[in-house]
Design a protein around this motif. Structure first.
Motif, PDB file in Angstrom:
ATOM      1  N   LEU B   6       0.866  -1.154   0.080  1.00 44.87           N
ATOM      2  CA  LEU B   6       0.042  -0.134   0.026  1.00 44.87           C
ATOM      3  C   LEU B   6       1.098   1.461  -0.014  1.00 44.87           C
ATOM      4  O   LEU B   6       1.950   1.421   0.632  1.00 44.87           O
ATOM      5  CB  LEU B   6      -0.950   0.124   1.263  1.00 44.87           C
ATOM      6  CG  LEU B   6      -1.587  -1.263   1.470  1.00 44.87           C
ATOM      7  CD1 LEU B   6      -2.473  -1.102   2.997  1.00 44.87           C
ATOM      8  CD2 LEU B   6      -2.765  -1.385   0.337  1.00 44.87           C
ATOM      9  N   LEU B   7       0.449   2.413  -0.807  1.00 38.49           N
ATOM     10  CA  LEU B   7       1.404   3.279  -0.876  1.00 38.49           C
ATOM     11  C   LEU B   7       0.338   4.758  -0.556  1.00 38.49           C
ATOM     12  O   LEU B   7      -0.762   4.808  -0.973  1.00 38.49           O
ATOM     13  CB  LEU B   7       1.579   3.690  -2.288  1.00 38.49           C
ATOM     14  CG  LEU B   7       2.468   2.407  -2.988  1.00 38.49           C
ATOM     15  CD1 LEU B   7       2.766   2.712  -4.567  1.00 38.49           C
ATOM     16  CD2 LEU B   7       3.865   2.038  -2.357  1.00 38.49           C
ATOM     17  N   PHE B   8       1.131   5.551   0.038  1.00 38.51           N
ATOM     18  CA  PHE B   8       0.441   6.717   0.606  1.00 38.51           C
ATOM     19  C   PHE B   8       1.262   7.919   0.137  1.00 38.51           C
ATOM     20  O   PHE B   8       2.504   7.784   0.012  1.00 38.51           O
ATOM     21  CB  PHE B   8       0.146   6.696   1.978  1.00 38.51           C
ATOM     22  CG  PHE B   8      -0.910   5.449   2.438  1.00 38.51           C
ATOM     23  CD1 PHE B   8      -2.157   5.793   2.346  1.00 38.51           C
ATOM     24  CD2 PHE B   8      -0.275   4.497   2.992  1.00 38.51           C
ATOM     25  CE1 PHE B   8      -3.087   4.705   2.245  1.00 38.51           C
ATOM     26  CE2 PHE B   8      -1.096   3.487   3.198  1.00 38.51           C
ATOM     27  CZ  PHE B   8      -2.536   3.454   3.027  1.00 38.51           C
ATOM     28  N   GLY B   9       0.379   9.120   0.238  1.00 41.53           N
ATOM     29  CA  GLY B   9       1.308  10.457   0.181  1.00 41.53           C
ATOM     30  C   GLY B   9       2.178  10.421  -0.880  1.00 41.53           C
ATOM     31  O   GLY B   9       2.176  10.090  -2.043  1.00 41.53           O
ATOM     32  N   ALA B  10       3.655  11.045  -0.662  1.00 48.47           N
ATOM     33  CA  ALA B  10       4.674  11.179  -1.562  1.00 48.47           C
ATOM     34  C   ALA B  10       5.179   9.876  -2.269  1.00 48.47           C
ATOM     35  O   ALA B  10       5.274   9.824  -3.436  1.00 48.47           O
ATOM     36  CB  ALA B  10       5.788  11.894  -0.948  1.00 48.47           C
ATOM     37  N   THR B  11       4.881   8.663  -1.628  1.00 44.37           N
ATOM     38  CA  THR B  11       5.270   7.559  -2.246  1.00 44.37           C
ATOM     39  C   THR B  11       4.434   7.043  -3.441  1.00 44.37           C
ATOM     40  O   THR B  11       4.702   6.271  -4.326  1.00 44.37           O
ATOM     41  CB  THR B  11       5.446   6.262  -1.208  1.00 44.37           C
ATOM     42  OG1 THR B  11       4.072   5.934  -0.672  1.00 44.37           O
ATOM     43  CG2 THR B  11       6.328   6.486  -0.108  1.00 44.37           C
ATOM     44  N   GLU B  69       0.244  -7.482   5.778  1.00 45.34           N
ATOM     45  CA  GLU B  69      -0.274  -6.197   4.708  1.00 45.34           C
ATOM     46  C   GLU B  69       1.063  -5.164   5.215  1.00 45.34           C
ATOM     47  O   GLU B  69       1.254  -4.833   6.412  1.00 45.34           O
ATOM     48  CB  GLU B  69      -1.323  -5.722   5.650  1.00 45.34           C
ATOM     49  CG  GLU B  69      -1.999  -4.495   5.038  1.00 45.34           C
ATOM     50  CD  GLU B  69      -3.278  -4.000   5.579  1.00 45.34           C
ATOM     51  OE1 GLU B  69      -4.336  -4.656   5.712  1.00 45.34           O
ATOM     52  OE2 GLU B  69      -3.434  -2.631   5.959  1.00 45.34           O
ATOM     53  N   ILE B  70       1.565  -5.012   4.002  1.00 41.58           N
ATOM     54  CA  ILE B  70       2.634  -4.058   3.892  1.00 41.58           C
ATOM     55  C   ILE B  70       2.318  -2.732   3.421  1.00 41.58           C
ATOM     56  O   ILE B  70       1.643  -2.471   2.557  1.00 41.58           O
ATOM     57  CB  ILE B  70       3.966  -4.565   3.005  1.00 41.58           C
ATOM     58  CG1 ILE B  70       4.000  -5.875   3.814  1.00 41.58           C
ATOM     59  CG2 ILE B  70       5.012  -3.810   2.967  1.00 41.58           C
ATOM     60  CD1 ILE B  70       5.094  -6.735   2.778  1.00 41.58           C
ATOM     61  N   ALA B  71       2.777  -1.545   4.176  1.00 37.93           N
ATOM     62  CA  ALA B  71       2.499  -0.123   3.514  1.00 37.93           C
ATOM     63  C   ALA B  71       3.850   0.597   3.698  1.00 37.93           C
ATOM     64  O   ALA B  71       4.588   0.171   4.796  1.00 37.93           O
ATOM     65  CB  ALA B  71       1.408   0.270   4.343  1.00 37.93           C
ATOM     66  N   LEU B  72       3.934   1.615   2.725  1.00 38.74           N
ATOM     67  CA  LEU B  72       4.985   2.497   2.584  1.00 38.74           C
ATOM     68  C   LEU B  72       4.443   3.708   3.481  1.00 38.74           C
ATOM     69  O   LEU B  72       3.428   4.353   3.021  1.00 38.74           O
ATOM     70  CB  LEU B  72       5.641   2.920   1.476  1.00 38.74           C
ATOM     71  CG  LEU B  72       6.302   1.635   0.586  1.00 38.74           C
ATOM     72  CD1 LEU B  72       7.009   2.356  -0.535  1.00 38.74           C
ATOM     73  CD2 LEU B  72       7.108   0.824   1.456  1.00 38.74           C
ATOM     74  N   ILE B  73       5.178   4.247   4.412  1.00 37.30           N
ATOM     75  CA  ILE B  73       4.936   5.612   5.336  1.00 37.30           C
ATOM     76  C   ILE B  73       5.830   6.322   5.158  1.00 37.30           C
ATOM     77  O   ILE B  73       6.756   6.527   5.645  1.00 37.30           O
ATOM     78  CB  ILE B  73       4.942   5.185   6.770  1.00 37.30           C
ATOM     79  CG1 ILE B  73       4.127   3.757   6.907  1.00 37.30           C
ATOM     80  CG2 ILE B  73       4.032   6.019   7.611  1.00 37.30           C
ATOM     81  CD1 ILE B  73       2.468   3.660   6.882  1.00 37.30           C
ATOM     82  N   PRO B  74       5.626   7.325   3.912  1.00 45.31           N
ATOM     83  CA  PRO B  74       6.500   8.455   4.035  1.00 45.31           C
ATOM     84  C   PRO B  74       6.345   9.585   5.252  1.00 45.31           C
ATOM     85  O   PRO B  74       5.305   9.274   6.038  1.00 45.31           O
ATOM     86  CB  PRO B  74       6.124   9.246   2.847  1.00 45.31           C
ATOM     87  CG  PRO B  74       4.648   8.693   2.463  1.00 45.31           C
ATOM     88  CD  PRO B  74       4.668   7.302   3.250  1.00 45.31           C
ATOM     89  N   PRO B  75       7.057  10.574   5.330  1.00 44.43           N
ATOM     90  CA  PRO B  75       6.958  11.389   6.610  1.00 44.43           C
ATOM     91  C   PRO B  75       5.332  11.704   6.790  1.00 44.43           C
ATOM     92  O   PRO B  75       5.084  12.383   5.724  1.00 44.43           O
ATOM     93  CB  PRO B  75       7.875  12.651   6.248  1.00 44.43           C
ATOM     94  CG  PRO B  75       8.848  12.147   5.562  1.00 44.43           C
ATOM     95  CD  PRO B  75       8.035  10.999   4.500  1.00 44.43           C
ATOM     96  N   VAL B  76       4.854  11.747   7.969  1.00 51.56           N
ATOM     97  CA  VAL B  76       3.550  11.822   8.331  1.00 51.56           C
ATOM     98  C   VAL B  76       3.393  13.420   8.433  1.00 51.56           C
ATOM     99  O   VAL B  76       4.415  14.075   8.774  1.00 51.56           O
ATOM    100  CB  VAL B  76       2.999  11.118   9.442  1.00 51.56           C
ATOM    101  CG1 VAL B  76       3.186   9.549   9.288  1.00 51.56           C
ATOM    102  CG2 VAL B  76       3.754  11.748  10.782  1.00 51.56           C
ATOM    103  N   SER B  77       2.283  13.937   8.363  1.00 50.85           N
ATOM    104  CA  SER B  77       1.942  15.307   8.372  1.00 50.85           C
ATOM    105  C   SER B  77       0.565  15.702   8.641  1.00 50.85           C
ATOM    106  O   SER B  77       0.141  16.575   8.353  1.00 50.85           O
ATOM    107  CB  SER B  77       2.486  16.187   7.196  1.00 50.85           C
ATOM    108  OG  SER B  77       1.735  15.442   5.952  1.00 50.85           O
ATOM    109  N   GLY B  78       0.178  14.850   9.811  1.00 55.20           N
ATOM    110  CA  GLY B  78      -1.310  15.119  10.049  1.00 55.20           C
ATOM    111  C   GLY B  78      -1.067  16.286  11.206  1.00 55.20           C
ATOM    112  O   GLY B  78      -0.190  16.699  11.592  1.00 55.20           O
TER     113      GLY B  78
END
Lengths: 135, 79, 135, 79
Positions: B6-11, B69-78
């Protein structure tokens, strides 16, 4: 109560920690700023790895209750598109002693910004950027 | 074995999709990280890149199992 | 905004510091406790030297703005009769940086409890007492 | 000269009224305090007793003038 939603009702978040009467409630409300580093922000987009984000938010609540003498904590965070001035995050803490309530509320927002998998994209007139992604 | 990441944000922007599927298996988080850096060098330019396994931040030494379940977590910014 | 009134609307107090968008707002809400030192509280009565109380509350706002990097502060306090669970005081602080907002909010409630001429009488089943008046 | 003193909280209960009027004049806050302690010994049993002059907390050395607004401030308990 831990929640990720489109819009946050502050009064409701406060109510959720005030069922029993504890004396002191602290609240933190984060809103979208109009400017970032001198640039005018048109809008923000929040993306979220929701199941993990909820787990990390629950962890913050659990750890805050271990570290500080508080009774209740609620954390609500938005997803989707937000305009300047709109609410992004609301954290409420109820405690018998206000010092603990202040400390726990600050701990929660500081930790949320470090650990919860939520990402914010800022849109300016001349482009957009994932906040904090790059040096 | 197909592995979906799973990919989020910048990734997501770097890899160009919200899921990255690999027809390969990696023994550890570190091996997967090496592979990703080779395939997508821009990932190394991020301020940080965490990898979550079953919704927990994982060390590079963690061994991967089928069905993780694998996910890439770029720098979070919540917040 | 500095105010002494019968009932406090929290949403309104938050609004009063959020006209411009500053990023972070902290709020403290004090409510009547159900128990004090093991005794069940039936009701409270708040009495106030109003003109001086308003001046002291304005002084808190002024000094908080000198001490901390904050933009807006509102302090509302009730007078009259209050039941357990009802709001007594609401303080809201808006700032660009949340740390200053937390510090200023805690400073304001700590100082209010020391300097603002407001008195609270607690009513129990077997009598009443002016809080803190006697050893 | 009649001097009216505003009373609140426990001081109102001790003196039995919300205004105490004295047909006498005192040079300083300290002198007024002495007089009050003599007339109402229960005032000395309070945890503290501040005197406000024109809505400011006053030191005992402060000199009183005609027309000053004077109030007794027993321990406050707002919030």
């Amino acid at each position: 109560m831990i929640k990720i939603e489109e819009n946050i009702n502050v009064e409701q978040v406060i109510q959720s920690v005030s069922k029993s009467q504890y004396g002191g409630t602290t609240v933190f409300i984060g809103t979208v700023r109009v400017h970032t580093k001198g640039q005018r922000v048109l809008k923000l987009h929040f993306e979220c790895y929701e199941p993990m984000a909820l787990r990390e938010m629950e962890k913050i609540e659990r750890q805050a209750k271990e570290k500080f003498d508080i009774q209740e904590m609620s954390i609500h965070h938005v997803v989707g598109e937000k305009l300047p001035g709109e609410k992004v995050v609301v954290i409420a803490v109820a405690a018998f002693h206000r010092k603990a309530a202040f400390e726990a509320c600050e701990y929660a927002i500081d930790t949320l910004k470090e650990t919860v998998p939520i990402w914010k994209k800022e849109f300016f007139e001349n482009g957009s950027v994932w906040v904090a992604a790059h040096p | 074995m197909d592995q979906h990441i799973l990919l989020f944000g910048a990734t997501k922007d770097i890899i160009g999709s919200s899921i990255y599927s690999i027809n390969d298996s990696f023994k550890t988080v570190g091996e997967l990280r090496e592979h990703l850096y080779k395939q997508f060098p821009s990932l190394e330019k991020l301020n940080s890149l965490m990898i979550a396994v079953n919704m927990n931040y994982a060390e590079d030494l963690l061994e991967l199992k089928a069905g993780d379940e694998i996910a890439l977590i770029p720098p979070v910014s919540g917040g």
